[in-house]
Write a protein that holds these residues in place. Sequence first.
Motif, PDB file in Angstrom:
ATOM      1  N   PRO A 120      46.832  60.526  33.769  1.00 11.84           N
ATOM      2  CA  PRO A 120      47.722  61.180  32.804  1.00 11.84           C
ATOM      3  C   PRO A 120      48.886  61.901  33.476  1.00 11.84           C
ATOM      4  O   PRO A 120      49.965  62.015  32.909  1.00 11.84           O
ATOM      5  N   LYS A 121      48.650  62.398  34.696  1.00 16.74           N
ATOM      6  CA  LYS A 121      49.702  63.063  35.465  1.00 16.74           C
ATOM      7  C   LYS A 121      49.834  62.348  36.804  1.00 16.74           C
ATOM      8  O   LYS A 121      48.834  62.055  37.456  1.00 16.74           O
ATOM      9  N   THR A 122      51.061  62.081  37.214  1.00 16.43           N
ATOM     10  CA  THR A 122      51.268  61.424  38.501  1.00 16.43           C
ATOM     11  C   THR A 122      51.671  62.412  39.591  1.00 16.43           C
ATOM     12  O   THR A 122      51.661  62.070  40.771  1.00 16.43           O
ATOM     13  N   LEU A 123      52.028  63.623  39.201  1.00 12.81           N
ATOM     14  CA  LEU A 123      52.333  64.705  40.138  1.00 12.81           C
ATOM     15  C   LEU A 123      51.592  65.958  39.684  1.00 12.81           C
ATOM     16  O   LEU A 123      51.217  66.085  38.519  1.00 12.81           O
ATOM     17  N   ASN A 124      51.381  66.873  40.623  1.00 10.10           N
ATOM     18  CA  ASN A 124      50.753  68.171  40.309  1.00 10.10           C
ATOM     19  C   ASN A 124      49.402  68.018  39.615  1.00 10.10           C
ATOM     20  O   ASN A 124      49.044  68.798  38.740  1.00 10.10           O
ATOM     21  N   TYR A 125      48.635  66.996  40.021  1.00 11.11           N
ATOM     22  CA  TYR A 125      47.352  66.733  39.371  1.00 11.11           C
ATOM     23  C   TYR A 125      46.159  67.286  40.147  1.00 11.11           C
ATOM     24  O   TYR A 125      45.062  67.388  39.610  1.00 11.11           O
ATOM     25  N   ARG A 126      46.336  67.663  41.406  1.00  9.50           N
ATOM     26  CA  ARG A 126      45.193  68.078  42.222  1.00  9.50           C
ATOM     27  C   ARG A 126      44.767  69.499  41.871  1.00  9.50           C
ATOM     28  O   ARG A 126      45.576  70.433  41.926  1.00  9.50           O
ATOM     29  N   ASN A 127      43.474  69.661  41.552  1.00 12.37           N
ATOM     30  CA  ASN A 127      42.965  71.003  41.269  1.00 12.37           C
ATOM     31  C   ASN A 127      42.357  71.662  42.508  1.00 12.37           C
ATOM     32  O   ASN A 127      41.842  72.778  42.425  1.00 12.37           O
ATOM     33  N   LYS A 128      42.421  70.973  43.637  1.00 10.34           N
ATOM     34  CA  LYS A 128      41.946  71.572  44.883  1.00 10.34           C
ATOM     35  C   LYS A 128      42.759  71.027  46.049  1.00 10.34           C
ATOM     36  O   LYS A 128      43.046  69.825  46.102  1.00 10.34           O
ATOM     37  N   VAL A 129      43.128  71.912  46.985  1.00  6.47           N
ATOM     38  CA  VAL A 129      43.799  71.484  48.211  1.00  6.47           C
ATOM     39  C   VAL A 129      43.253  72.292  49.382  1.00  6.47           C
ATOM     40  O   VAL A 129      42.759  73.410  49.216  1.00  6.47           O
ATOM     41  N   THR A 130      43.353  71.705  50.569  1.00  4.34           N
ATOM     42  CA  THR A 130      43.061  72.413  51.812  1.00  4.34           C
ATOM     43  C   THR A 130      44.360  72.538  52.588  1.00  4.34           C
ATOM     44  O   THR A 130      44.985  71.528  52.926  1.00  4.34           O
ATOM     45  N   LEU A 131      44.775  73.764  52.829  1.00  2.00           N
ATOM     46  CA  LEU A 131      46.041  74.032  53.507  1.00  2.00           C
ATOM     47  C   LEU A 131      45.791  74.505  54.929  1.00  2.00           C
ATOM     48  O   LEU A 131      44.867  75.285  55.183  1.00  2.00           O
ATOM     49  N   ARG A 132      46.609  74.026  55.840  1.00  4.81           N
ATOM     50  CA  ARG A 132      46.608  74.519  57.218  1.00  4.81           C
ATOM     51  C   ARG A 132      47.694  75.579  57.325  1.00  4.81           C
ATOM     52  O   ARG A 132      48.820  75.367  56.857  1.00  4.81           O
ATOM     53  N   GLY A 133      47.363  76.712  57.913  1.00  8.06           N
ATOM     54  CA  GLY A 133      48.321  77.806  57.943  1.00  8.06           C
ATOM     55  C   GLY A 133      48.488  78.419  59.317  1.00  8.06           C
ATOM     56  O   GLY A 133      47.685  78.200  60.231  1.00  8.06           O
ATOM     57  N   GLN A 134      49.545  79.192  59.425  1.00  4.40           N
ATOM     58  CA  GLN A 134      49.848  79.859  60.686  1.00  4.40           C
ATOM     59  C   GLN A 134      50.610  81.148  60.396  1.00  4.40           C
ATOM     60  O   GLN A 134      51.466  81.195  59.509  1.00  4.40           O
ATOM     61  N   ILE A 135      50.273  82.197  61.130  1.00  2.00           N
ATOM     62  CA  ILE A 135      51.025  83.449  61.081  1.00  2.00           C
ATOM     63  C   ILE A 135      51.838  83.534  62.362  1.00  2.00           C
ATOM     64  O   ILE A 135      51.287  83.408  63.463  1.00  2.00           O
ATOM     65  N   ASP A 136      53.159  83.713  62.220  1.00  2.00           N
ATOM     66  CA  ASP A 136      53.997  83.738  63.422  1.00  2.00           C
ATOM     67  C   ASP A 136      54.115  85.153  63.979  1.00  2.00           C
ATOM     68  O   ASP A 136      53.537  86.110  63.440  1.00  2.00           O
ATOM     69  N   VAL A 137      54.866  85.292  65.055  1.00  2.00           N
ATOM     70  CA  VAL A 137      54.972  86.559  65.769  1.00  2.00           C
ATOM     71  C   VAL A 137      55.589  87.660  64.906  1.00  2.00           C
ATOM     72  O   VAL A 137      55.355  88.851  65.119  1.00  2.00           O
ATOM     73  N   LYS A 138      56.369  87.273  63.886  1.00  2.59           N
ATOM     74  CA  LYS A 138      56.994  88.251  62.992  1.00  2.59           C
ATOM     75  C   LYS A 138      56.123  88.582  61.775  1.00  2.59           C
ATOM     76  O   LYS A 138      56.523  89.357  60.915  1.00  2.59           O
ATOM     77  N   GLY A 139      54.938  87.954  61.697  1.00  2.00           N
ATOM     78  CA  GLY A 139      54.050  88.208  60.573  1.00  2.00           C
ATOM     79  C   GLY A 139      54.282  87.306  59.376  1.00  2.00           C
ATOM     80  O   GLY A 139      53.640  87.466  58.332  1.00  2.00           O
ATOM     81  N   GLN A 140      55.201  86.338  59.505  1.00  2.27           N
ATOM     82  CA  GLN A 140      55.475  85.418  58.401  1.00  2.27           C
ATOM     83  C   GLN A 140      54.333  84.409  58.261  1.00  2.27           C
ATOM     84  O   GLN A 140      53.845  83.864  59.246  1.00  2.27           O
ATOM     85  N   ILE A 141      53.916  84.174  57.023  1.00  2.00           N
ATOM     86  CA  ILE A 141      52.860  83.205  56.732  1.00  2.00           C
ATOM     87  C   ILE A 141      53.491  81.840  56.476  1.00  2.00           C
ATOM     88  O   ILE A 141      54.420  81.717  55.679  1.00  2.00           O
TER      89      ILE A 141
END
Length: 426
Positions: A120-141
């Motif tokens: 029914p939806k071809t975009l924005n259909y996922r109800n779960k994701v796994t994100l890889r993240g990083q905090i840099d030296v300035k504290g930005q996520i």
Amino acid sequence: MNIKNQVKVKISSIANGGKGISYHQDKIVFVSNAIPGDEANVEIIKESPKWLEAKLLEIPSNNPKREKAKCTIYNDCGGCQWLGVDYNFQTELKKSVLEDIFKKIAKHPLPSNFKLIKSPKTLNYRNKVTLRGQIDVKGQIHLGFFKKNTRTQIHTRHCSLASDNINDFIDFLYSQKIKGKEGKFRLEIRDLPYEKKQNLFVTLHAVEIKELEKKFLSLIKQNKNVLWAGTPKELNEVPLAIQDKQSQINYHTHPAAFEQINTGLNHELRTIIKTKILDLKVTSVLDLYCGSGNLSLALSNFCKFVVGLEVNKKSVDIANFNVKKNRLKNISYKAVNVKKYLEKEIEKCQIFDAIILDPPRKGIKEDLLPLLKIAPKYLFYVSCDPATLARDIKTLKTHYDIDQVYGFDFFPQTYHLETLTIFKKK
């Protein structure tokens, strides 16, 4: 040929696994993210005596089946292979791959009554994701995914496949800063669209930022949509929440539970199974690899009895919680090893008219022998890997005829296709 040579190719067909097929100097070339009709420069990244593997240097603009993908990391991300490809063409490609798999592996043609059920939806259909993240030296996520075939992170503020609620949460985190230590982390985010107020589960795997764990969780909980946020150690304390609603049944879930990520198409799958069960006048169902009862909870009102078997105890606890909360009768779930149970309790299992199978990607190869001894009238085999399904069909077809095959496009913008195959005993 040097492994980093650049060549121009024309893609003629598609392979299982979603790679485009071309030829160069009498060798077959498999090209990631390519589709038939593409003419493009590619870089050879792997070579064997008979084949080459390549990647697109840029997304072709000369193919009428494409439009520009609205994603800054599309060609590098390991998530979407076909973002920007005409959706009807995507489903045609998936059907052609399935036909080829049936022919070559199952040694059986794809039935003429095959139906492919579109999302029914071809975009924005996922109800779960796994994100890889990083905090840099300035504290930005920074948040994103792994670069294709690597462990290198690539960052983005928006995922075209994730639900709007998840993207809003990503945007929230980008607006925050958290100082103290730079390092990497992982977030698992589940959208709970049927929870009226707070509708996100967020699990933090701190990895390199253990010192910031409490501080980071406190920041996450400031988001008004977060129902629960914590670490894997705290998962046993999480109250269940409503993931889905259909036919007056509330489907509860947990951050660690497996659920279908495309809610709308999952409704279609349940409806087709229920309709077929009614049409075939099935009165008893055994649901194998049942998870939290996704496919069988709705059958309790139409069958004399339904039993689900699943090795994951947490999933079984959720299934039985769903039974109790929805006041369902004639249905129960057991935490057992499916193969051992089938071998030990063949006579108990022979009372069922139909068996629903929703196994892991590896299929049911190890469980085929006891299944054939049980010999129900009907099998409803849900598969997330057409190749292992086709392998299992080779054995099943000596005892069963294929009544119908459905394709379910749970993952638009990717090459993945799930199937439902209904077998009738000969």
